[in-house]
Every structure is written in structure tokens, then in C-alpha cells.
Design an enzyme around this catalytic site. Structure first.
Site, PDB file in Angstrom:
ATOM      1  CG  HIS A 160     -89.799 -12.206 -45.985  1.00 47.09           C
ATOM      2  ND1 HIS A 160     -89.116 -13.089 -46.795  1.00 47.09           N
ATOM      3  CD2 HIS A 160     -88.995 -11.104 -45.894  1.00 47.09           C
ATOM      4  CE1 HIS A 160     -87.968 -12.551 -47.173  1.00 47.09           C
ATOM      5  NE2 HIS A 160     -87.856 -11.358 -46.636  1.00 47.09           N
ATOM      6  N   GLY A 180     -87.735  -7.756 -38.794  1.00 51.48           N
ATOM      7  CA  GLY A 180     -87.225  -8.985 -38.196  1.00 51.48           C
ATOM      8  C   GLY A 180     -85.964  -8.742 -37.374  1.00 51.48           C
ATOM      9  CG  HIS A 185     -87.638 -16.471 -46.166  1.00 51.58           C
ATOM     10  ND1 HIS A 185     -87.856 -16.001 -44.884  1.00 51.58           N
ATOM     11  CD2 HIS A 185     -86.620 -15.725 -46.666  1.00 51.58           C
ATOM     12  CE1 HIS A 185     -86.985 -15.051 -44.608  1.00 51.58           C
ATOM     13  NE2 HIS A 185     -86.235 -14.838 -45.677  1.00 51.58           N
TER      14      HIS A 185
END
Ligand code: AMP
Length: 302
Positions: free
Chosen positions: A49, A159, A46
Site C-alpha cells: 500500500h 496495485g 503494508h
């Protein structure tokens, strides 16, 4: 020889399955003097990423993404078997982002018969996720170190969505003299605040509405901090009330999550619990909506 390049190959991206080929590929890029960035993922990609891919692309000459649903980081009753697998679509997204190569190892090449080495995670892996998912970080640091061995890059991008994971990987890399720079990317959210996650696709529309309690709770905590609240118990209480749906800061939905694993505020660096918000801190939530376990977090500055 026809030197015109077919348009379909303009952004050619290598798809590599073999660890040895992957290592040679990275060393040949490095031999050409290129800096190499790595973006490890479990696929079902998504915008979260892809934001990491963009960070790598901004600072590295070549970017390698990996797609591997790592069995050793899933617990016995977790979602390994149903984890979404969308390889073709993922490759298309990565190609469109200008990724140089994607490494898609087989389970057998990562964990052949007789495989038995697991990396012991650092101390920062013990609280929070370490309590609720006891083997998880051992699986994470093992696969990340293995990916670093297969892809000896300069930089790797993770992340902040998985805040503790980022801190665990930083510590592992430092402790084991890995020599790869760990870079972190901000949390990418849907327009209504829900943190993007491959697991969001498990949610029914009604569950998705209740999943908003996570980002709303974090927002409630940071608004209270902005109003001067520094008492961590009070802030955590506010987050829990909001998660349960007993206060409604958002306009959507009226009920809460089904189970709160944790909703805490800890030191942003060491992840130790705080009494007062007197230093950079992070509010972290893990909660279940239906059978889907969701996590989210937000930095809080005193
Ligand atoms: P995963 O595929 O879930 O293992 O995630 C791969 C990487 O993407 C990890 O470094 C995650 O922290 C990161 N990531 C996942 N969701 C997001 C998001 N919403 N925003 C930013 N990074 C994310």
C-alpha cells in the site's frame, strides 16, 4: 500568537469521515492549483500500500488515502467480519509517508439505509475472479466510483497485485468518462517472494511456507518462458504442479496449496485465454491455503 509549530504537527494529516467534507477538501486543494492523487485501500496497511502512496506523492502535490472495508465486494461466506482492522497504526503509517489526508468513511455514510444502486462491471470482470467471486467486481466498481465522487482527484493509484481489479477499474473509468487517470504500481513482495497482502496475517507459519508455492509457480513459469517454452498448456501444467508441491523449485516447504481456484495464462490486456505465448501475457493464480484465499500474478513476455 505562538508561531512555532509543535513537532507532532509537522506532518499533520487530516482524517476525514464525511463524504461532503472530503469533496470540499479536494476541491479546495484543486482551487489552490494542486494536483491530487488518490490511493484507495481497505486498511491493514503494508509496504505494498505504501508503495502506491509513494507513486502518488512523486507525481501529485497532494495525496489522499482512503481506508474502507467495503462490504459489497465480499461474498456471503467470505472474510468481511474477520478482515483485519488496524486504523490507528494505518493512520500513523500514512502520516509518516506524508499523506495529506485520509478518508475513513463509515459504512452508513457509504451505504445508508435504502441504498440500492450498484454499478454493473465491465466485460473484463467476467472470467477468473468473476467466476469465483460473482458479486465481487460489482462491489469494487461501485465503491471505487463512489470514492471518485467523494474525492474528485486527478489520478488514482492501484496495485498490479490485484491485476484483474486494475483492468476492471481502468475499463470502468474509460467507459463511464470518469476523467481520472488510473496509475498502476508493481507488486511488492516479502524477501522470500510472497506477495504482500493484508490477508497474509491469517496464515500460520506452516501455512505461510506453503503460500510460497504461488510465487514459486509464477517464477517456474517465467523461467520456462525464458528457456523458450511457449505452449500455454505446458506452462499452466507446470504452475499447477508447482502449486500442488509435486515439483519443488524452492528450498522451503514440501507440500502444496489446499485448493487451486485458477492458474492460467491470459492476454495481458484483454485477459482472454491464450494457446501460445505470442504476445504480452499475464500468469494469474488464485489458491487457498487453509481458509485463506491468496492471489498473485506475473507478466510474461514472449
Ligand atoms: P486492498 O487494501 O487489499 O484493497 O488493496 C489496496 C490497494 O493496494 C489495491 O490497489 C491493491 O492492488 C494494492 N496492493 C495490495 N497488495 C499489494 C502489493 N503487495 N503490492 C502492490 N500493491 C498492492
Amino acid at each position: 500568537m505562538n508561531r512555532s509549530v509543535p513537532s507532532s504537527l509537522v506532518h499533520a494529516m487530516e482524517v476525514i469521515h464525511s463524504p461532503d467534507v472530503a469533496r470540499d477538501f479536494v476541491w479546495s486543494l484543486r482551487g489552490e492549483g494542486k494536483t491530487v492523487g488518490l490511493v484507495p485501500t481497505m486498511g491493514a496497511l503494508h509496504q505494498g500500500h505504501l508503495s502506491l502512496v509513494r507513486i502518488s506523492r512523486e507525481s501529485c502535490d497532494a495525496t489522499i488515502a482512503t481506508i474502507f472495508v467495503n462490504p459489497t465486494q465480499f461474498g456471503p461466506n467470505e472474510d468481511l467480519d474477520k478482515y483485519p482492522r488496524t486504523l490507528e497504526q494505518d493512520c500513523e503509517l500514512l502520516r509518516a509517508e506524508g499523506v495529506t489526508a485520509v478518508f475513513v468513511p463509515s459504512k452508513e455514510s457509504m451505504y445508508p439505509d435504502g441504498y440500492s444502486t450498484m454499478v454493473a462491471p465491465p466485460k473484463i470482470a467476467r472470467p477468473l475472479e468473476g467466476v469465483f467471486r460473482p458479486e465481487h467486481f460489482s462491489g469494487v466498481v461501485t465503491i471505487v466510483l463512489k470514492l471518485f465522487q467523494c474525492l474528485p482527484c486527478h489520478r488514482a493509484v492501484f496495485g498490479r497485485k490485484d491485476y484483474q481489479q486494475w483492468k476492471v477499474i481502468e475499463a470502468m473509468t474509460r467507459d463511464l468518462n470518469v476523467g481520472i487517470e488510473i496509475v498502476a504500481g508493481d507488486i511488492i513482495r516479502e524477501s522470500d517472494g510472497l506477495a504482500m497482502s493484508s490477508r497474509n496475517r491469517y496464515l500460520s507459519p506452516a501455512q505461510r511456507a506453503r503460500a510460497l508455492r504461488l510465487s514459486e509457480s509464477l517464477h517456474a513459469a517465467s523461467s520456462a518462458v525464458a528457456r523458450g517454452e511457449r505452449d500455454v498448456q505446458a506452462l499452466q501444467g507446470l504452475m499447477r504442479d508447482c502449486l500442488r508441491g509435486t515439483v519443488a523449485p524452492g528450498a522451503t516447504g514440501s507440500t502444496g496449496v489446499d485448493k487451486i481456484d485458477y492458474a492460467v495464462i491470459v492476454d495481458a490486456e484483454t485477459m482472454v485465454p491464450l494457446m501460445q505465448l505470442d504476445r504480452p501475457a499475464v500468469a494469474l493464480i488464485a489458491a487457498r491455503v487453509g481458509s485463506t484465499r491468496l492471489i498473485d500474478n506475473q507478466l510474461l513476455m514472449p
